[in-house]
Design a protein around this motif. Structure first.
Motif, PDB file in Angstrom:
ATOM      1  N   UNK A   1      39.194 -11.888  18.466  1.00  0.00           N
ATOM      2  CA  UNK A   1      38.829 -13.135  18.975  1.00  0.00           C
ATOM      3  C   UNK A   1      37.941 -14.064  18.098  1.00  0.00           C
TER       4      UNK A   1
ATOM      5  N   UNK B   1      38.049   2.248   4.556  1.00  0.00           N
ATOM      6  CA  UNK B   1      38.589   1.967   5.683  1.00  0.00           C
ATOM      7  C   UNK B   1      40.101   1.190   5.649  1.00  0.00           C
TER       8      UNK B   1
ATOM      9  N   UNK C   1      37.435   8.095   5.762  1.00  0.00           N
ATOM     10  CA  UNK C   1      38.069   6.881   6.483  1.00  0.00           C
ATOM     11  C   UNK C   1      37.108   5.811   6.607  1.00  0.00           C
TER      12      UNK C   1
ATOM     13  N   UNK D   1      34.945  -4.409  25.147  1.00  0.00           N
ATOM     14  CA  UNK D   1      34.646  -4.032  23.757  1.00  0.00           C
ATOM     15  C   UNK D   1      34.015  -2.658  23.715  1.00  0.00           C
TER      16      UNK D   1
ATOM     17  N   UNK E   1      41.833  -8.595  21.928  1.00  0.00           N
ATOM     18  CA  UNK E   1      40.292  -8.514  22.114  1.00  0.00           C
ATOM     19  C   UNK E   1      39.616  -8.492  20.835  1.00  0.00           C
ATOM     20  N   UNK E   2      40.048  -7.836  19.873  1.00  0.00           N
ATOM     21  CA  UNK E   2      39.078  -7.449  18.691  1.00  0.00           C
ATOM     22  C   UNK E   2      39.823  -8.462  17.586  1.00  0.00           C
TER      23      UNK E   2
ATOM     24  N   UNK F   1      35.263  -6.207  13.072  1.00  0.00           N
ATOM     25  CA  UNK F   1      35.653  -5.046  12.403  1.00  0.00           C
ATOM     26  C   UNK F   1      35.276  -3.840  12.731  1.00  0.00           C
ATOM     27  N   UNK F   2      33.948  -3.684  13.047  1.00  0.00           N
ATOM     28  CA  UNK F   2      33.400  -2.391  13.673  1.00  0.00           C
ATOM     29  C   UNK F   2      34.095  -1.713  14.846  1.00  0.00           C
ATOM     30  N   UNK F   3      34.352  -2.805  15.758  1.00  0.00           N
ATOM     31  CA  UNK F   3      35.364  -2.188  17.077  1.00  0.00           C
ATOM     32  C   UNK F   3      36.626  -1.720  16.425  1.00  0.00           C
TER      33      UNK F   3
ATOM     34  N   UNK G   1      34.946 -12.531  17.143  1.00  0.00           N
ATOM     35  CA  UNK G   1      33.595 -12.165  17.485  1.00  0.00           C
ATOM     36  C   UNK G   1      33.086 -11.624  16.283  1.00  0.00           C
ATOM     37  N   UNK G   2      31.565 -11.693  16.358  1.00  0.00           N
ATOM     38  CA  UNK G   2      31.034 -11.155  15.392  1.00  0.00           C
ATOM     39  C   UNK G   2      31.053  -9.413  15.470  1.00  0.00           C
ATOM     40  N   UNK G   3      31.229  -8.865  14.174  1.00  0.00           N
ATOM     41  CA  UNK G   3      31.251  -7.324  14.541  1.00  0.00           C
ATOM     42  C   UNK G   3      32.534  -6.779  14.918  1.00  0.00           C
TER      43      UNK G   3
ATOM     44  N   UNK H   1      31.899  -9.027  25.173  1.00  0.00           N
ATOM     45  CA  UNK H   1      31.613  -7.586  24.514  1.00  0.00           C
ATOM     46  C   UNK H   1      31.735  -6.655  25.184  1.00  0.00           C
TER      47      UNK H   1
ATOM     48  N   UNK I   1      34.929   1.394  23.479  1.00  0.00           N
ATOM     49  CA  UNK I   1      34.106   1.998  22.304  1.00  0.00           C
ATOM     50  C   UNK I   1      33.925   3.694  22.747  1.00  0.00           C
TER      51      UNK I   1
ATOM     52  N   UNK J   1      37.542  -0.398  13.871  1.00  0.00           N
ATOM     53  CA  UNK J   1      37.296   0.923  12.986  1.00  0.00           C
ATOM     54  C   UNK J   1      37.350   2.005  13.963  1.00  0.00           C
ATOM     55  N   UNK J   2      36.563   1.798  14.866  1.00  0.00           N
ATOM     56  CA  UNK J   2      36.041   2.662  16.054  1.00  0.00           C
ATOM     57  C   UNK J   2      37.454   3.141  16.991  1.00  0.00           C
ATOM     58  N   UNK J   3      38.028   2.037  17.392  1.00  0.00           N
ATOM     59  CA  UNK J   3      39.388   2.281  17.938  1.00  0.00           C
ATOM     60  C   UNK J   3      40.654   3.051  17.032  1.00  0.00           C
TER      61      UNK J   3
ATOM     62  N   UNK K   1      37.282   5.292  23.357  1.00  0.00           N
ATOM     63  CA  UNK K   1      37.698   6.106  22.183  1.00  0.00           C
ATOM     64  C   UNK K   1      37.033   7.188  21.144  1.00  0.00           C
ATOM     65  N   UNK K   2      35.705   7.134  21.759  1.00  0.00           N
ATOM     66  CA  UNK K   2      34.674   8.101  20.864  1.00  0.00           C
ATOM     67  C   UNK K   2      34.159   8.849  21.694  1.00  0.00           C
TER      68      UNK K   2
END
Lengths: 308, 371
Positions: B174, A294, A290, A31, B171-172, B180-182, B176-178, A28, A35, B184-186, A38-39
């Protein structure tokens, strides 16, 4: 070869699960760093819009405070955008122009695609290939002659309750809508979708006495929700973000859309907190949309890569 | 095309078929009329205008000027200059830093009597071979600069954005849990307006009060001083590249994810039985499986690179020293600000030919690999 498998087996049988969870946890880290990457500009934009003034924003740059809503927070910047600029008008213009363009685009393009996919008429195949061929023309390649063209088109104006025929579409609402209603790409999306709807449905309806237009709006349209959503989203993005075209065709402040208004507000005023309040107000609704829709957004935007 | 249906329709009587033609034409008419008016007409009109001196607001009668616009856009010439020699001593004249001096190219391009072949040209750049200085002259150096800038942008952005997108997708994806959230943010920057993004980044890039310089200074403990991101001609294009990749990469990531999900899992199972390691799996299964997506991504990034405009307009206005001028920006500047529609149309025609060229190369590449 067999030896390569042993570590895996050992790992799954290992008494302590914690090693595995640490390994998953480590995955993680990149990742989360991404985040941030990108934000951070968007977070910074939103946070700065609540800060008192340039001095406070600059002072907070040197620490994590840049990304945190700390210190003296205020809504004054939002108030200033509404009072010191024509923002409410720009906003209403953009909302109106976007809605009208979306509705017309859905109607006009889907009807054309229906005629191409379902009806038999002379020149139909040719029309389809011409439409596909025009996909290669980027909008920017025709923008200069189009400027000259819209300047000479006849228009109807209502001034003081009198209807008059004037020359030139410059500085109007329609110059911001009509040229963007049809899109070869939207027709193509509709066409592809309609081709997959079984033709037996039309024939059954014909036997029941429906006419061709009734088949379109009673059978085809209700079955085509996803493609209407895609075209609506793509038209939404391009209308809402309209920039170069309105810069060239619209001179009156009262007719400007939000992006052009932003440019003028930005040039006139380098109160960053106010500029950030403006950009926040025109960005957050789109981002919320969005986040809510999504998968539809991603699907339609990703397929649009070839659009000019 | 219509032949098979004719006998059936005929037996049912003609009116029905004719009605279908009418309904078909009526339903297609609005779209076709708008397309003819706002796409076909300006497209052919633009080709015609490119051979005229059409202006936005015509003060004089428009004339057909043949290939003059194209000649001005495309003409290139090389002018060799010898060092200035002192007439009395025969020694080369040196400047304060001890370098050779050369005559100014302007003196020659403006001297129509003695040098008619260089008339109307201006200096684009120079290079030295031995003592001779070669001046590359162009009819419109800014046009060449813009084309070169577009190519530079494309050459940097294509591998950078494709590579980063692939990395993100892996990376997104694999499991992993969550994740979809990552994703969406990217993807969020992709749905943010380029004008908004450009204004926010213009602030981030500010040389004195910019967040990016502050972050760099913090991370390097002050070793890297304030960078003039948008004001330095050799850095400005990089600043635009970084921002554009940040804004756009989420889109290609999504395309790669879709591509990854289409690779059958059985292929991976088969190789893991054969004992392949992760890299071999990636090299022999993942990459070949993504080939079609990759070609599509190359094409779309290249086309987008040549359409570069909003960022330049908001952030640099083409500057400094035309370091970020692009083809579309140059077209806008000539057509709208200078009101030279004829000349801008010639730029548009060349721009269109470049886009067609990219499409043809891509189509050829796909066919080659399939064969």
């Amino acid at each position: 070869m067999a030896t390569m498998h042993t570590p895996q087996i050992v790992e799954t049988n290992h008494p302590g699960h914690w090693k595995k969870s640490v390994k998953t946890g480590l995955k993680y880290i990149p990742l989360l760093i991404l985040i941030f990457f990108f934000t951070f500009p968007l977070v910074f934009m939103i946070v700065s819009s609540f800060k008192r003034d340039n001095l406070q924003i600059f002072a907070d740059l040197r620490s994590m405070r840049a990304f945190l809503p700390v210190g003296e927070l205020t809504l004054d910047n939002y108030r200033a955008v509404f009072i010191n600029s024509n923002f409410p008008r720009y906003l209403m213009n953009s909302i109106g122009l976007t809605i009208v363009t979306i509705l017309l685009a859905m109607l006009v393009n889907s009807m054309a695609a229906y005629a191409l996919s379902r009806l038999k008429w002379r020149g139909q195949k040719l029309a389809l290939s011409v439409i596909i061929a025009t996909l290669i023309i980027p909008g920017q390649a025709v923008i200069m002659p189009m400027l000259l063209l819209v300047a000479s088109l006849p228009a109807i104006s209502f001034e003081g309750g009198v209807i008059a025929l004037t020359q030139g579409w410059l500085d109007t609402y329609y110059v911001q809508v009509i040229p963007f209603v049809t899109s070869a790409f939207s027709i193509f999306l509709f066409y592809q979708f309609f081709q997959d709807i079984p033709k037996e449905l039309d024939e059954a309806a014909l036997v029941d006495g429906a006419n061709r237009f009734q088949i379109y709006y009673r059978i085809i349209v209700p079955m085509s929700g996803p493609v209407f959503a895609s075209v609506a989203i793509l038209t939404f993005i391009s209308s809402w973000n309209a920039f170069l075209w309105p810069i060239m065709t619209v001179q009156s402040d009262n007719l400007r859309p939000v992006m052009v208004g932003l440019l003028f507000f930005f040039q006139r005023d380098v109160q960053w907190a106010e500029v950030m309040a403006y950009t926040t107000m025109i960005t957050i609704p789109v981002l919320l949309f969005f986040f809510l829709f999504q998968s539809a957004f991603v699907k339609s935007v990703a397929t649009s890569g070839l659009k000019g | 095309m219509t032949a098979p249906t004719v006998p059936i329709e005929k037996s049912e009587g003609k009116p029905k078929k004719e009605r279908q033609i009418i309904v078909g034409l009526l339903m297609a008419a609005p779209a076709f009329l708008l397309m003819i008016l706002f796409l076909v007409t300006p497209f052919f009109g633009g080709i015609y205008f490119s051979f005229t001196n059409q202006r936005l607001i015509a003060a004089t009668e428009t004339e057909v000027v043949g290939f003059r616009n194209y000649t001005r856009l495309l003409s290139l010439s090389v002018l060799p200059l010898e060092p200035v020699v002192d007439e009395t001593t025969g020694q080369p004249v040196l400047d304060e830093t001890g370098e050779l001096t050369y005559p100014r190219s302007r003196e020659i391009t403006r001297d129509e009597e003695n040098y008619p072949q260089y008339a109307g040209l201006t200096e684009w750049f120079t290079f030295d071979v031995g003592d001779t200085r070669y001046v590359v002259l162009a009819g419109d150096p800014n046009f060449y600069r813009s084309i070169v800038n577009n190519f530079f942008f494309a050459i940097v952005v294509i591998p950078l954005q494709t590579g980063l997108a692939l990395l993100l997708a892996l990376l997104v994806n694999q499991g992993l849990r969550g994740q979809t959230f990552f994703r969406t943010m990217y993807f969020a920057p992709v749905v943010t307006s380029m004008v908004v993004v450009s204004i926010v980044w213009k602030f981030l890039y500010d040389p004195n009060n910019g967040l990016i310089n502050e972050m760099i200074s913090t991370l390097t403990f002050g070793a890297v001083g304030p960078i003039n991101w948008l004001g330095n001609p050799s850095i400005a294009m990089w600043a635009i590249i970084i921002m554009s990749v940040w804004q756009g990469v989420g889109m290609q990531m999504m395309l790669f994810i879709a591509g990854l999900q289409q690779i059958p899992g059985s292929l991976y199972e088969a190789t893991s039985i054969d004992g392949a390691n992760t890299w071999q799996e990636f090299r022999h299964i993942t990459l070949p499986g993504l080939r079609n997506v990759m070609v599509f991504i190359f094409l779309t990034i290249t086309i987008a690179a040549f359409q570069l405009f909003d960022q330049v307009f908001v952030m640099t206005n083409g500057g400094p020293d035309n370091a970020t001028t692009t083809t579309v920006f140059h077209m806008y500047r000539e057509g709208f600000r200078e009101q030279k529609i004829g000349y801008a149309s010639a730029i548009a025609v060349i721009f269109f030919l470049i886009i067609v060229g990219i499409n043809l190369i891509q189509r050829y590449a796909v066919k080659e690999k399939e064969a």
